[in-house]
Motif scaffolding. Structure first.
Motif, PDB file in Angstrom:
ATOM      1  N   TYR A 162       0.988  -1.215   0.271  1.00  0.00           N
ATOM      2  CA  TYR A 162       0.076  -0.013  -0.030  1.00  0.00           C
ATOM      3  C   TYR A 162       0.481   1.568   0.107  1.00  0.00           C
ATOM      4  CZ  TYR A 162      -4.781   2.116   0.734  1.00  0.00           C
ATOM      5  OH  TYR A 162      -5.918   2.801   0.698  1.00  0.00           O
ATOM      6  N   ALA A 163       1.238   1.639  -1.193  1.00  0.00           N
ATOM      7  CA  ALA A 163       2.458   2.763  -1.082  1.00  0.00           C
ATOM      8  C   ALA A 163       1.060   4.812  -1.093  1.00  0.00           C
ATOM      9  CB  ALA A 163       2.311   3.172  -2.794  1.00  0.00           C
ATOM     10  N   LEU A 164       1.545   5.335  -1.545  1.00  0.00           N
ATOM     11  CA  LEU A 164       1.008   6.875  -1.238  1.00  0.00           C
ATOM     12  C   LEU A 164       1.207   8.333  -1.810  1.00  0.00           C
ATOM     13  CD1 LEU A 164       0.307   6.739   2.640  1.00  0.00           C
ATOM     14  CD2 LEU A 164      -1.275   6.230   0.740  1.00  0.00           C
ATOM     15  N   GLY A 165       0.639   8.658  -2.669  1.00  0.00           N
ATOM     16  CA  GLY A 165       1.140   9.350  -3.526  1.00  0.00           C
ATOM     17  C   GLY A 165       2.456   9.013  -4.288  1.00  0.00           C
ATOM     18  N   GLY A 166       3.317  10.195  -4.817  1.00  0.00           N
ATOM     19  CA  GLY A 166       4.063   9.796  -5.772  1.00  0.00           C
ATOM     20  C   GLY A 166       3.948   9.859  -7.224  1.00  0.00           C
ATOM     21  N   ALA A 167       5.031   9.436  -8.266  1.00  0.00           N
ATOM     22  CA  ALA A 167       4.965   9.387  -9.436  1.00  0.00           C
ATOM     23  C   ALA A 167       3.607   9.468  -9.915  1.00  0.00           C
ATOM     24  CB  ALA A 167       6.007   8.836 -10.176  1.00  0.00           C
ATOM     25  N   TYR A 168       3.295   7.866  -9.851  1.00  0.00           N
ATOM     26  CA  TYR A 168       1.964   7.803 -11.435  1.00  0.00           C
ATOM     27  C   TYR A 168       0.703   8.423 -10.175  1.00  0.00           C
ATOM     28  CZ  TYR A 168      -1.203   4.300 -13.077  1.00  0.00           C
ATOM     29  OH  TYR A 168      -1.952   3.357 -13.823  1.00  0.00           O
ATOM     30  N   PRO A 169       0.944   8.223  -9.481  1.00  0.00           N
ATOM     31  CA  PRO A 169      -0.935   8.921  -9.574  1.00  0.00           C
ATOM     32  C   PRO A 169      -0.943  10.532  -9.431  1.00  0.00           C
ATOM     33  CG  PRO A 169      -0.026   7.876  -7.549  1.00  0.00           C
ATOM     34  CD  PRO A 169       0.993   7.729  -7.662  1.00  0.00           C
ATOM     35  N   ILE A 170       0.734  11.259  -9.779  1.00  0.00           N
ATOM     36  CA  ILE A 170       0.416  13.033  -9.918  1.00  0.00           C
ATOM     37  C   ILE A 170       0.049  12.633 -11.115  1.00  0.00           C
ATOM     38  CG2 ILE A 170       3.012  13.016  -9.935  1.00  0.00           C
ATOM     39  CD1 ILE A 170       2.025  15.771  -8.143  1.00  0.00           C
ATOM     40  N   LYS A 171       0.662  11.807 -11.743  1.00  0.00           N
ATOM     41  CA  LYS A 171       0.133  12.205 -13.354  1.00  0.00           C
ATOM     42  C   LYS A 171      -1.046  11.963 -13.997  1.00  0.00           C
ATOM     43  CE  LYS A 171       5.206  10.009 -14.460  1.00  0.00           C
ATOM     44  NZ  LYS A 171       6.050   9.167 -14.822  1.00  0.00           N
ATOM     45  N   LEU A 172      -1.811  11.238 -12.675  1.00  0.00           N
ATOM     46  CA  LEU A 172      -2.801  11.232 -13.353  1.00  0.00           C
ATOM     47  C   LEU A 172      -4.070  11.911 -12.280  1.00  0.00           C
ATOM     48  CD1 LEU A 172      -3.310   6.939 -12.702  1.00  0.00           C
ATOM     49  CD2 LEU A 172      -3.285   8.700 -15.194  1.00  0.00           C
ATOM     50  N   ASN A 173      -3.585  12.558 -11.260  1.00  0.00           N
ATOM     51  CA  ASN A 173      -4.252  13.628 -10.375  1.00  0.00           C
ATOM     52  C   ASN A 173      -4.076  15.223 -10.370  1.00  0.00           C
ATOM     53  OD1 ASN A 173      -2.773  13.621  -8.648  1.00  0.00           O
ATOM     54  ND2 ASN A 173      -3.503  11.745  -7.192  1.00  0.00           N
ATOM     55  N   GLY A 174      -2.745  15.286 -11.110  1.00  0.00           N
ATOM     56  CA  GLY A 174      -1.769  16.518 -10.807  1.00  0.00           C
ATOM     57  C   GLY A 174      -2.315  16.695  -9.438  1.00  0.00           C
ATOM     58  N   VAL A 175      -2.192  16.501  -8.301  1.00  0.00           N
ATOM     59  CA  VAL A 175      -2.108  17.423  -7.294  1.00  0.00           C
ATOM     60  C   VAL A 175      -0.746  17.469  -6.331  1.00  0.00           C
ATOM     61  CG1 VAL A 175      -2.893  16.975  -4.834  1.00  0.00           C
ATOM     62  CG2 VAL A 175      -4.295  16.382  -7.032  1.00  0.00           C
ATOM     63  N   LYS A 176      -1.147  18.939  -5.800  1.00  0.00           N
ATOM     64  CA  LYS A 176       0.429  19.093  -5.495  1.00  0.00           C
ATOM     65  C   LYS A 176       0.865  19.313  -3.965  1.00  0.00           C
ATOM     66  CE  LYS A 176       2.366  20.897  -9.897  1.00  0.00           C
ATOM     67  NZ  LYS A 176       2.758  21.827 -10.468  1.00  0.00           N
ATOM     68  N   GLY A 177      -0.536  19.260  -3.363  1.00  0.00           N
ATOM     69  CA  GLY A 177      -0.773  19.445  -1.733  1.00  0.00           C
ATOM     70  C   GLY A 177      -1.884  19.296  -1.272  1.00  0.00           C
ATOM     71  N   PRO A 178      -1.998  18.704  -0.244  1.00  0.00           N
ATOM     72  CA  PRO A 178      -0.907  19.087   0.563  1.00  0.00           C
ATOM     73  C   PRO A 178       0.239  18.150   0.950  1.00  0.00           C
ATOM     74  CG  PRO A 178      -2.529  17.997   2.024  1.00  0.00           C
ATOM     75  CD  PRO A 178      -3.242  18.682   0.499  1.00  0.00           C
ATOM     76  N   TYR A 179       0.819  17.116  -0.423  1.00  0.00           N
ATOM     77  CA  TYR A 179       1.125  15.974  -0.542  1.00  0.00           C
ATOM     78  C   TYR A 179       1.455  15.164  -1.591  1.00  0.00           C
ATOM     79  CZ  TYR A 179       1.624  15.395   4.215  1.00  0.00           C
ATOM     80  OH  TYR A 179       2.073  15.519   5.410  1.00  0.00           O
ATOM     81  N   ASN A 180       2.654  15.410  -2.166  1.00  0.00           N
ATOM     82  CA  ASN A 180       2.487  15.524  -3.894  1.00  0.00           C
ATOM     83  C   ASN A 180       1.602  13.953  -4.626  1.00  0.00           C
ATOM     84  OD1 ASN A 180       3.952  15.721  -6.259  1.00  0.00           O
ATOM     85  ND2 ASN A 180       5.537  13.661  -6.049  1.00  0.00           N
ATOM     86  N   GLY A 181       0.342  13.916  -4.992  1.00  0.00           N
ATOM     87  CA  GLY A 181      -0.271  13.016  -5.791  1.00  0.00           C
ATOM     88  C   GLY A 181      -1.096  12.856  -4.925  1.00  0.00           C
ATOM     89  N   MET A 182      -1.220  13.859  -3.677  1.00  0.00           N
ATOM     90  CA  MET A 182      -2.410  13.187  -2.747  1.00  0.00           C
ATOM     91  C   MET A 182      -2.983  14.406  -2.233  1.00  0.00           C
ATOM     92  SD  MET A 182      -2.251  10.181   0.560  1.00  0.00           S
ATOM     93  CE  MET A 182      -1.413  11.352   2.196  1.00  0.00           C
ATOM     94  N   PRO A 183      -5.085  15.049  -2.305  1.00  0.00           N
ATOM     95  CA  PRO A 183      -4.890  16.088  -2.004  1.00  0.00           C
ATOM     96  C   PRO A 183      -5.497  15.209  -0.452  1.00  0.00           C
ATOM     97  CG  PRO A 183      -6.693  14.492  -2.914  1.00  0.00           C
ATOM     98  CD  PRO A 183      -4.821  14.025  -3.393  1.00  0.00           C
ATOM     99  N   THR A 184      -6.374  16.647   0.394  1.00  0.00           N
ATOM    100  CA  THR A 184      -6.789  16.417   1.729  1.00  0.00           C
ATOM    101  C   THR A 184      -7.964  15.869   2.360  1.00  0.00           C
ATOM    102  OG1 THR A 184      -5.927  19.186   1.670  1.00  0.00           O
ATOM    103  CG2 THR A 184      -7.226  18.577   3.280  1.00  0.00           C
ATOM    104  N   THR A 185      -8.335  15.723   0.956  1.00  0.00           N
ATOM    105  CA  THR A 185      -9.621  14.208   1.148  1.00  0.00           C
ATOM    106  C   THR A 185      -8.844  13.509   1.247  1.00  0.00           C
ATOM    107  OG1 THR A 185      -9.576  13.853  -0.937  1.00  0.00           O
ATOM    108  CG2 THR A 185     -11.455  15.493  -0.294  1.00  0.00           C
ATOM    109  N   THR A 186      -7.760  13.014   0.806  1.00  0.00           N
ATOM    110  CA  THR A 186      -7.430  11.500   0.918  1.00  0.00           C
ATOM    111  C   THR A 186      -6.970  11.607   2.791  1.00  0.00           C
ATOM    112  OG1 THR A 186      -7.177  11.153  -1.249  1.00  0.00           O
ATOM    113  CG2 THR A 186      -6.193   9.558   0.122  1.00  0.00           C
ATOM    114  N   LEU A 187      -5.560  12.973   2.962  1.00  0.00           N
ATOM    115  CA  LEU A 187      -5.335  12.468   4.352  1.00  0.00           C
ATOM    116  C   LEU A 187      -6.429  12.464   4.879  1.00  0.00           C
ATOM    117  CD1 LEU A 187      -2.655  13.809   5.686  1.00  0.00           C
ATOM    118  CD2 LEU A 187      -3.268  15.303   5.386  1.00  0.00           C
ATOM    119  N   ASP A 188      -7.847  13.061   5.144  1.00  0.00           N
ATOM    120  CA  ASP A 188      -8.626  12.869   5.707  1.00  0.00           C
ATOM    121  C   ASP A 188      -8.994  11.380   6.198  1.00  0.00           C
ATOM    122  OD1 ASP A 188      -8.484  15.448   6.624  1.00  0.00           O
ATOM    123  OD2 ASP A 188     -10.488  15.588   4.938  1.00  0.00           O
TER     124      ASP A 188
END
Length: 297
Positions: free
Chosen positions: A251-277
């Protein structure tokens, strides 16, 4: 499609227990075996803890893909669950759960804000050819990156990688991919299956690959979604699927593959606040009902 690179990049420790019986199927009929086949590996996670005779737990050493998590050997991230926590898996399930751990420092001095789980069968159950299946249930959330896959035992990508199921948080699809020399990273061999709205990845599905000396056939719930054969691969490089490989669940989080699809840069690379919650509340998880390998008799 832009795709991640994998490498065998973590230090191995021992794992967590389970028990094996016969299994199979999309509706959990675990007794069916195709004619001419035999079960050579079975795990239904029905013990109290992970079966370390079958599985290794990986602990982060080298870090890849700009992923956000460190892998640890902990019951907080790798557990066997039952009842309601198993999400409908009647005999129990493996649960991989990412956790927030701000300021976590690995033994080699790397800093992470998340910990998670990754297990493999290397050196315990390695295989050349067969049908590899797992029944899995996932959580919706942009930037979540659970996977069910296989690696060769030599240097990557020379000994090959088979991604049976990858998921990056869009609940209507999951993908399969193949990596080898000349076709790794941004591999030309990748495809996805789109699920119907009433049966997306948050429901139970069986993700499988039939691996023969000359081809890889990926099947989701028994439906062929993607095929790569030796001739196709050799257009780019050497066929890397004639050697032993081991199974991995992580179970990985964020990084190269997700950001290429979702473009999210914050609060974490490839992972938005909704997922952090979701991670904060313990709702992000991967449930695995069973894993099975069959081969010709």
């Amino acid at each position: 499609m832009m795709h991640r690179k994998y490498r065998p990049v973590f230090l191995l420790t021992l794992l967590v227990p389970a028990i094996a019986v016969g299994l199979y199927s999309f509706d959990r009929d675990e007794t069916k075996v195709a004619p001419g086949k035999k079960v050579v590996f079975f795990e239904d996670f029905s013990g109290k803890t992970l079966d370390r005779k079958k599985w290794n737990v990986e602990v982060t050493g080298m870090h890849v893909n700009n992923e956000l998590q460190a892998y640890v050997d902990s019951s907080a991230t790798i557990a066997i669950v039952n009842g309601a926590e198993a999400g409908g898996a009647t005999n129990g399930a493996l649960r991989l759960t990412p956790k927030i751990a701000k300021g976590f420092v690995t033994k080699d001095g790397q800093h992470f804000d998340f910990i998670s789980g990754r297990i493999n069968t290397r050196g315990k159950f390695d295989f050349t050819y067969g049908t590899f299946e797992a029944r899995i249930k996932l959580t919706e959330g942009a930037g979540l990156w659970p996977a069910w896959w296989m690696l060769g035992k030599g240097e990557w990508p020379g000994t090959g990688e088979i991604d049976i199921m990858e998921y990056v948080g869009e609940k209507d699809w999951a993908s399969a991919a193949v990596h080898g020399p000349g076709y790794s990273g941004e591999t030309p061999f990748v495809d996805r299956l789109y699920f119907p709205a009433n049966n997306d990845v948050t429901q139970w599905h069986t993700y499988a690959v039939d691996w023969t000396p000359t081809e890889l056939n990926f099947k989701y719930d028994g439906k062929l979604i993607f095929r790569v054969n030796k001739t196709m691969a050799q257009h780019y490089g050497k066929w890397a699927f004639d050697n032993e490989k081991y199974m991995i669940l992580n179970y990985a989080l964020g990084g190269a593959y997700p950001i290429k699809l979702n473009g999210v840069k914050g609060p974490y690379n490839g992972m938005p606040t909704t997922t952090l919650d979701l991670i904060k509340t313990g709702k992000a998880k991967m449930l695995v009902d069973w894993v099975r390998v069959t081969q010709n008799k």
